[in-house]
Design a protein around this motif. Structure first.
Motif, short mmCIF file in Angstrom:
data_model
loop_
_atom_site.label_atom_id
_atom_site.label_comp_id
_atom_site.label_asym_id
_atom_site.label_seq_id
_atom_site.Cartn_x
_atom_site.Cartn_y
_atom_site.Cartn_z
N THR A 1 -4.34 20.57 -8.11
CA THR A 1 -5.15 19.28 -7.81
C THR A 1 -4.21 18.02 -7.57
O THR A 1 -3.02 18.48 -8.11
N THR A 2 -4.35 17.41 -6.14
CA THR A 2 -2.99 15.95 -6.14
C THR A 2 -3.82 15.04 -7.34
O THR A 2 -4.99 14.47 -7.53
N TYR B 1 1.38 7.38 1.07
CA TYR B 1 0.16 8.59 1.06
C TYR B 1 1.01 9.86 0.08
O TYR B 1 1.62 9.51 -0.58
N ASP C 1 0.14 13.97 0.25
CA ASP C 1 -0.46 14.67 0.48
C ASP C 1 -0.73 16.41 -0.53
O ASP C 1 -0.90 15.43 -0.97
N GLU C 2 -1.52 16.92 0.46
CA GLU C 2 -2.16 17.72 -0.80
C GLU C 2 -1.65 18.51 -1.79
O GLU C 2 0.03 19.09 -1.37
N LEU D 1 -8.67 9.08 4.55
CA LEU D 1 -8.74 10.16 3.98
C LEU D 1 -8.75 10.52 5.49
O LEU D 1 -9.84 11.21 6.03
N ASP D 2 -7.72 12.35 5.14
CA ASP D 2 -7.51 13.39 6.36
C ASP D 2 -7.73 12.09 7.58
O ASP D 2 -8.61 13.08 8.78
N MET E 1 -3.59 13.64 3.29
CA MET E 1 -4.63 14.25 2.94
C MET E 1 -4.85 12.04 2.46
O MET E 1 -6.30 12.15 3.38
N ILE E 2 -4.45 11.85 1.78
CA ILE E 2 -4.64 10.30 1.91
C ILE E 2 -3.81 9.50 1.60
O ILE E 2 -2.53 9.45 2.08
N GLU E 3 -3.48 8.42 3.07
CA GLU E 3 -2.78 7.01 3.34
C GLU E 3 -3.04 6.38 3.48
O GLU E 3 -4.76 5.76 3.38
N LYS F 1 -10.89 17.22 -5.69
CA LYS F 1 -9.45 17.61 -5.54
C LYS F 1 -7.69 17.18 -5.18
O LYS F 1 -7.33 17.16 -5.55
N ILE F 2 -8.69 15.62 -5.87
CA ILE F 2 -7.81 14.20 -6.11
C ILE F 2 -7.95 13.82 -7.22
O ILE F 2 -9.45 13.58 -7.44
#
Ligand SMILES: Nc1ncnc2c1ncn2[C@@H]1O[C@H](COP(=O)(O)OP(=O)(O)OP(=O)(O)O)[C@@H](O)[C@H]1O
Length: 310
Positions: A184-185, A23, A25-26, A60-61, A1-3, A152-153
């Motif tokens: 929620t991440t 990173y 993940d969702e 993001l993705d 998801m985010i890295e 979402k995050i």
């Protein structure tokens, strides 16, 4: 998801964040743990696209957020350390203001304000002016503001520092629910080990701008599998005694505590006899001796030679 990729920030030649790769993940809840000045706030400001990195990237993705910050702002809510609220407005009015800034659609804003007030436990007090709130309640309004656009995050920067225990528990519970029930991440930064242990499935340990270790709690604890941690209570401590203990060849670390010392030494070392002799020679009494189950705090101490609150 985010890295993040070799994410770095330099202030006047000093590296505050130094090529970190992390990173999310969702649906994960991830902790960023480190002492003051480790670079946590700088890292999350860059992840939230509030601060431009000196080099590196945040994706993001798979897409760079540096070139296109609008996307990440839509899906990410950030709770900064400083409380940015209008003291002369009520909790409700503050949220209405933030909702307009975040461009929450008018027809859903009222409902969202009530939902987020409910999540942080301030629904009953929404009409009261923020200036009458405790620090903890203000922090809860801040969290509510970050949740208005239903991100979402959720990224939180030490949200429980300096607040009352009741608000602290409330915040921890709100974050837990958001993660476990809403999916929620969460990226949670703290220098309180127990909060990160409680909330996060995976942890990055930061020190001096770098990630020094990462993994689940079990993985991080396995770093200590070759060591024992011993807590020793003493009638008093002295620099001389600590020096003597440090000079024993199997000792890795000696750390002063309120009641005595904590020792990390090679696993299975026969330390008790040496300790008693060292204490006797300094006319200090050893009042208690206890093997400890290692904690993430010990992992931090092992990796950096410092405690989290140093
Ligand atoms: N705007 C700035 N200008 C210059 N130096 C800065 C700035 N912001 C942070 N720093 C420095 O960068 C380093 C990392 O700071 P940062 O605030 O990211 O750490 P932290 O782990 O979040 O600690 P804290 O919990 O104290 O906020 C510190 O040495 C800090 O002094």
């Amino acid at each position: 998801m985010i890295e993040t990729i070799k994410l770095s920030k330099t202030y006047k030649g000093k590296k505050a964040v130094d090529e970190i790769n992390i990173y999310l993940d969702e649906g994960e809840s991830v902790g960023l743990l480190g002492p003051n000045g480790a670079g946590k706030s700088t890292t999350i400001s860059m992840i939230s696209s509030l601060l431009k990195p000196t080099s590196g990237d945040v994706k993001l993705d798979g897409k760079s957020t540096i070139k296109n910050p609008a996307e990440i702002r839509k899906v990410l809510g950030v709770v900064p350390q400083e409380i940015a609220l209008y003291e002369e407005l009520s909790a409700y009015e503050n949220l209405k203001f933030f909702g307009e800034i975040y461009k929450v659609k008018k027809n859903v804003l009222e409902q969202r304000i009530q939902d987020v007030l409910d999540m942080v436990g301030l629904k009953e007090r929404q009409k009261e002016l923020v200036k009458t709130f405790s620090g903890g309640m203000k922090r809860r309004v801040n969290i509510a503001a970050a949740l208005l656009h239903n991100p979402k995050i959720l990224v939180l920067d030490e949200p429980t520092v300096g607040i009352d225990p009741q608000s602290r528990n409330h915040i921890l519970e709100t974050v837990r629910k958001l993660n476990e029930e809403n999916g929620t991440t969460v990226l949670y930064t703290s220098h309180y080990m127990e909060e990160v242990e409680q909330l996060c499935k995976r942890v990055y340990i930061m020190d001096h701008g770098k990630v020094v270790a990462s993994g689940s709690k079990a993985e991080l604890l396995s770093i200590l599998s070759s060591e024992d941690t011993i807590r020793v209570n003493l009638s008093e401590t002295s620099d001389e005694l600590i020096k003597k203990i440090k000079s024993l060849e199997y000792i890795r670390l000696v750390d002063e505590t309120s009641e005595g010392i904590r020792i990390i030494c090679k696993k299975g070392a026969n330390i008790l006899g040496d300790l008693v002799r060292a204490a006797e020679s300094e006319r200090i009494q050893l009042t208690n001796y206890q093997m400890e189950t290692p904690s993430l705090e010990d992992v931090f101490l092992h990796l950096t030679g410092r405690t989290l609150r140093d």
